[in-house]
Design an enzyme around this catalytic site. Sequence first.
Site, PDB file in Angstrom:
ATOM      1  N   GLU A   1    -111.166  45.911  34.450  1.00 22.50           N
ATOM      2  CA  GLU A   1    -111.934  45.402  33.289  1.00 22.50           C
ATOM      3  C   GLU A   1    -111.658  43.928  32.980  1.00 22.50           C
ATOM      4  OE1 GLU A   1    -112.259  48.763  34.018  1.00 22.50           O
ATOM      5  OE2 GLU A   1    -113.643  48.858  32.333  1.00 22.50           O
TER       6      GLU A   1
ATOM      7  N   TYR B   1    -108.647  42.371  32.841  1.00 24.22           N
ATOM      8  CA  TYR B   1    -107.360  42.066  32.205  1.00 24.22           C
ATOM      9  C   TYR B   1    -106.412  41.411  33.225  1.00 24.22           C
ATOM     10  CZ  TYR B   1    -108.997  44.794  28.207  1.00 24.22           C
ATOM     11  OH  TYR B   1    -109.722  45.260  27.128  1.00 24.22           O
TER      12      TYR B   1
ATOM     13  N   HIS C   1    -114.928  42.809  31.242  1.00 22.30           N
ATOM     14  CA  HIS C   1    -115.533  42.729  29.904  1.00 22.30           C
ATOM     15  C   HIS C   1    -116.499  41.553  29.793  1.00 22.30           C
ATOM     16  CE1 HIS C   1    -113.568  46.133  28.352  1.00 22.30           C
ATOM     17  NE2 HIS C   1    -112.372  45.613  28.236  1.00 22.30           N
TER      18      HIS C   1
END
Length: 665
Positions: free
Chosen positions: A166, A168, A254
């Site tokens: 995602e 990170y 994201h």
Amino acid sequence: MGHFPHLFSPIKLGSVELPNRCMMGSMHTGLEEEKNGFIKLAAFYAERARGGVGLIVTGGFSPNRAGRLSPGASMLAHKSEIEKHRLITKAVHENGSKICLQILHAGRYAFHPFAVAPSRLKAPISRFTPWTLSERGIRKTISSYGRCAKLAMESGYDGVEIMGSEGYLINQFLSPSTNLRTDQWGGSSENRQRLAQEIVREVRNATHPDFIIIFRLSMLDLIKHGQSWGEIVELARALESNGVNAINTGIGWHEARIPTIAMMVPRGAFAWVTSRMKSEVNIPLIATNRINDPHVAEDILADGKADMVSMARPFLADPFFMAKAKEGRSEEINTCIACNQSCLDQIFNRKTASCMVNPRACRETEIQLLPTQNSLHIGVVGAGPAGMSAALTAAQCGHRVTLFEKSGEIGGLLRLASRVHGKEEFLETIRYFNVMLAKHGVKIMTNTTIDPANAHLWHVDRWILSSGVKPRLPEIKGLPHPLAVSYEDVLSGRVDPGRRIAIIGSGGIAIDVARFLMPFERSFDETWGIDRSLEQPGGLKTTSVDTYPGRHIYMLARSEGKPGARLGKTTAWIHRLELRKSRVQYFDGCDFLEIGDGGILFRKGGEIVQLPVDQVILCTGQQSVNPWASSPLPEGTMVIGGAHKAGELDAARAIREGMLAGSSI
Ligand code: SF4
């Protein structure tokens, strides 16, 4: 053979056997940071464990300060925190499930000035430019993962999930687009993967051999210059050899501008990615994203696309999802409709999550449906979301309930919304209420209007008024006019839309109407440019395809600003992209002068514009409907939902008010 045989067959992660192949995926609730939130969190997870899910993964906990998502966000880095985590692990174990803690280092997605990353590159979704991690900083970060995993083990967790997707920190090291380093942590794929490998080794060394390690691997970055499929496979194999017990699927960073979990994403839309990995490793693979139904889960497992499925939001919507599926009561599942309205959108607003269709989610210690000592006959007027919720809750508490609906079917505005492309999931909520109202003996009287003159005939002890809203007619010269119709006229099918349309409004309803008028002829992958061949790094086609509406749509707003300014963060950007792809022309700051045979006349920035259109669709708000508007309400009547307060359609508020009203009698 029982129901859903693949879903309910046991599986081993390392040496730990799980009774079924469903994992409640990681989901931050906001309770992690609340005062005394761990007591509520323990009750939240305990209910899901009681509901039969085999394994739960907590929301993300950072292994150190820099990795926290925001100042004060959840972290597990000190022994002093063990005690509160034990509340959770004890509650889950006592209710027969297993639980892993997710370790999440936000990297450059951290919303604070101490954010760190492989390189000093600001994320498009953050205000803060991260600091570049030094060699020493990287080493300390790796040790902090080991310390966090050890603390998790001492807190009673059965394992950890290392968040490697995602977008990170770990993902930022893996991708050449965010890792510009030239030392041993950047450059070649081997170097970019070094952090992930060393973290896994550190965690394995810090914990006992039975401790589960799941790695959430970004299998599809969905960003330009993401990882190639070959690199991802190489990493998966290395993770396996370093002691990872299962690989969970991560889809999309994201910051990616492709919807991955919103309602318009087809169910199970990304299981093909996990399936592609199946032949590459020998440890269990977990499929994710938009799996919200036991049939979808069963099909993925039966087709051999994955060894387990992960669902997060569906367990907010219904903690007893698995028990109902196992007992052949899947029709009773309160389905997560992927609206994000009460869960992720609340989290992004720094509020505690809940669920639109289940307002008890994360409020298990506060909202309790207790049996009544004084059973009454309750009359509920209006079978929209508020009325259905009130009727069901009152019946669950032991009252005799009659639900009156003036139209021929229940559902109200949920039914209207379900006609919009990509919003068909609303029908699941209507299905749920239909099944549950019947199960709890609620008498449904359709085609029945209640008014002050006939109300006494029904011998009702208490009324709940949930008669909803009707479209509001704005004050524009020329109205009413045959050219001007309401959103309700169009969405209900009463009026056939023309070729040139002006929509007045820029809120959620106006966007729904625009989406209703768009063609959506292309598949989801085609529309968003997803490359299933995986030839391009990141899994994106080099060009995505615009859709052409076949009709001319104008959106005209009185206020200034973007369309959908008040919509939730998780979906507003998707809708704006859809409007752009369908070439909807948007004008804000309009002063409407007249609607007449020639179309609509308005002033925009000092210029007068005349738009000749076939129709003007008014999405200009609502007003409450109240049959007792000109006479006193019967004593003790509760007024809820749109009847209580008109405004932007808000099914979450309606269902919550219904539940509170139904449980308060
Ligand atoms: Fe699912 Fe919507 Fe509930 Fe979130 S709020 S769990 S998306 S139904």
